[in-house]
Design a protein around this motif. Structure first.
Motif, PDB file in Angstrom:
ATOM      1  N   GLN A  61     -25.741 -32.552  76.613  1.00 21.96           N
ATOM      2  CA  GLN A  61     -25.951 -33.813  75.887  1.00 21.96           C
ATOM      3  C   GLN A  61     -27.239 -34.454  76.375  1.00 21.96           C
ATOM      4  OE1 GLN A  61     -22.466 -36.293  75.448  1.00 21.96           O
ATOM      5  NE2 GLN A  61     -23.713 -38.122  75.175  1.00 21.96           N
ATOM      6  N   ALA A  62     -28.129 -34.752  75.427  1.00 22.70           N
ATOM      7  CA  ALA A  62     -29.353 -35.482  75.751  1.00 22.70           C
ATOM      8  C   ALA A  62     -29.123 -36.963  75.445  1.00 22.70           C
ATOM      9  CB  ALA A  62     -30.518 -34.939  74.930  1.00 22.70           C
ATOM     10  N   VAL A  63     -29.977 -37.813  75.977  1.00 28.59           N
ATOM     11  CA  VAL A  63     -29.789 -39.260  75.816  1.00 28.59           C
ATOM     12  C   VAL A  63     -30.540 -39.728  74.570  1.00 28.59           C
ATOM     13  CG1 VAL A  63     -30.120 -41.513  76.883  1.00 28.59           C
ATOM     14  CG2 VAL A  63     -29.555 -39.536  78.295  1.00 28.59           C
ATOM     15  N   ALA A 112     -31.108 -33.029  80.259  1.00 25.73           N
ATOM     16  CA  ALA A 112     -29.838 -33.206  79.540  1.00 25.73           C
ATOM     17  C   ALA A 112     -28.698 -32.929  80.522  1.00 25.73           C
ATOM     18  CB  ALA A 112     -29.766 -32.254  78.347  1.00 25.73           C
TER      19      ALA A 112
END
Lengths: 294, 197
Positions: free
Chosen positions: B120-122, B161
């Motif tokens: 998951q990236a921000v 990530a």
């Protein structure tokens, strides 16, 4: 109407909104970062967001690839030509898209075709109201798609939530909506809440709450208390800013109430993503800039 | 925070030691795409080589300059919208999927089956992530999908990530979701229904 002034200042308004956060939002993100455990997921996510905000400001690039819904709120003097203002606003959106401040973000739901300038039916969204002053006030929200998808509307009473048509029921709805959005709202999110209204006006009124500054509190004492309580309780859910744990699922809560019909008690929760893009300007009747808002 | 360096090509052997919650700083071939480009890929299997690449669920804001196309903002889009394409991507050799929000149970199980991970990236770090992607080195489906919906390939450097689903199929999101549900139930149980605030 001097088109050249309107075009210049409306494009600049869009550029400012797309590339830099209001100071109240950035300060709230920093406070959220300080609340998180050092070395935890929440602190890492918020640090990444703050780094991104600084880089966007320094290099003049958009904060988010998702330009989102473009929502303009105008307050105009009595007798002002709003048709001309709609035309200038649409021209400004088209130009801002060509300049790369906005992504080609508007699609035809039937054909699937993209509207290359973001100008289409219902895009941008424009609201007008008549103000008492001789100047035009314009406020702009860029509302990201992830947070838009996570909005929810409840009809109370709701037995599954144990929610009656009262303020404790409202509290239950907001906390439930925060839980449902988890990682999907591009958090930390801000909740805009409308108590009452009909289905359509309630969503519009909930979204309008994002014109308020972070931390300002409702003008109604009982709602201001509810805002503080929900914010406090949301931190105990351990959802965190991006759904991987932490205290800052919510950056803020904005609650307002409008009248409702006797058999409809809606609680409508809209969300704004962490790229909480809100700017405004006061313009003279010919489009000359008086001052920037926020 | 302890950051793990991950360099492409992205193979199961390199991913096996990653655990949920670990932040990785990734360098290598990253392919950004959304549902429109995935739909095109179903029809054209040979359009792009995905072997040991990382796929990034993203419709970047691209600008064309004298040196070609470059992203100015590139945050993740909601991966749940692309759950139905995960199997196709993994079968074609992808071992790292990067996105935003939650992914479905079928993606978690497919990651375990193929020895792949979901990161998951921000979303709020779009400007920074675009900087890490650098200029585009390849594009596909531009005519059909437009610049924001096309497939873009990058030679990324230092792209951060978090591991959310690891090669064993463990899911950090599932853990947080379950625990937070308990916290919510406690909050709602702990207040009388007629309580005023």
């Amino acid at each position: 109407m001097a088109a050249i002034h309107w075009d210049r200042h409306l494009v600049e308004l869009i550029r400012r909104t797309a590339t830099d956060l209001p100071s109240d939002v950035e300060a709230a993100l920093k406070r959220a970062w300080r609340r998180e455990v050092r070395g935890g997921q929440g602190a890492w996510a918020l640090q990444s967001i703050l780094d991104g905000v600084r880089l966007a400001r320094q290099t003049g690039v958009p904060l988010s690839q998702d330009s989102g819904a473009l929502i303009f709120y105008y307050s105009v003097p009595s007798g002002f030509d709003t048709n001309a203002l709609v035309a200038r606003t649409r021209a400004a959106v088209a130009r801002a898209t060509r300049l790369g401040y906005l992504r080609q973000n508007t699609f035809d739901p039937v054909s699937g075709a993209v509207f290359p300038t973001n100008v289409a039916q219902a895009s941008p969204v424009i609201f007008f109201e008549q103000g008492a002053r001789k100047t035009v006030e314009v406020r702009l929200l860029l509302k990201g798609t992830g947070s838009e998808l996570m909005g929810r509307q409840y009809s109370l009473p709701d037995s599954a939530l144990g929610a009656n048509a009262d303020l404790d029921g409202v509290r239950r709805c907001i906390l439930d909506a925060v839980w449902h959005q988890q990682a999907c709202g591009c958090g930390p999110v801000t909740a805009g809440v409308c108590i009452g209204g009909d289905r359509a006006t309630a969503y519009a009124h909930a979204t309008r709450q994002f014109l308020r500054k972070v931390g300002d509190g409702s003008h109604l004492k009982v709602l201001a208390e509810l805002e503080r309580r929900v914010l406090r309780e949301s931190r105990t859910l351990d959802i965190g800013p991006i759904g991987l744990g932490g205290k800052s699922a919510l950056l803020d809560v904005k609650i307002d109430a409008i009248s409702h019909l006797p058999s409809c008690y809606f609680v409508t929760v809209a969300f704004m993503c962490c790229a909480y893009r809100r700017r405004g300007a006061v313009l003279g009747p010919s489009g000359g800039l008086r001052r920037w808002l926020y | 925070m302890n950051v793990k360096i991950l360099e492409g090509p992205f193979t199961t052997a390199k991913l096996a030691s990653l655990r949920c919650g670990q932040v990785v700083r990734l360098s290598g071939r990253v392919i950004a795409l959304r549902d429109l480009a995935c739909r095109c890929m179903v029809a054209r299997a040979d359009a792009v080589d995905l072997t040991a690449a990382a796929v990034f669920h993203c419709g970047p804001l691209m600008v064309e300059g004298p040196d070609g196309w470059r992203p100015t903002a590139a945050g993740p889009t909601l991966s749940a919208r692309l759950d139905g394409y995960a199997g196709m991507l993994l079968q074609r050799g992808v071992r790292v999927i990067i996105g935003g929000g939650t992914v479905g149970e079928e993606v978690r199980l497919a990651c375990a089956r193929h020895g792949a991970v979901y990161l998951q990236a921000v979303a709020g770090a779009a400007a920074r992530l675009a900087h890490c992607l650098g200029p585009a080195i390849e594009s596909q489906f531009m005519e059909t999908c437009g610049a924001s919906g096309a497939l873009w390939a990058f030679d990324a450097k230092g792209f951060e990530a978090t591991v959310v689903v690891d090669v064993r199929g463990h899911s950090l999101q599932r853990k947080v979701r379950t625990a937070s549900r308990r916290h919510l139930d406690r909050l709602l149980k702990g207040s009388a229904r007629s309580e005023t605030v």
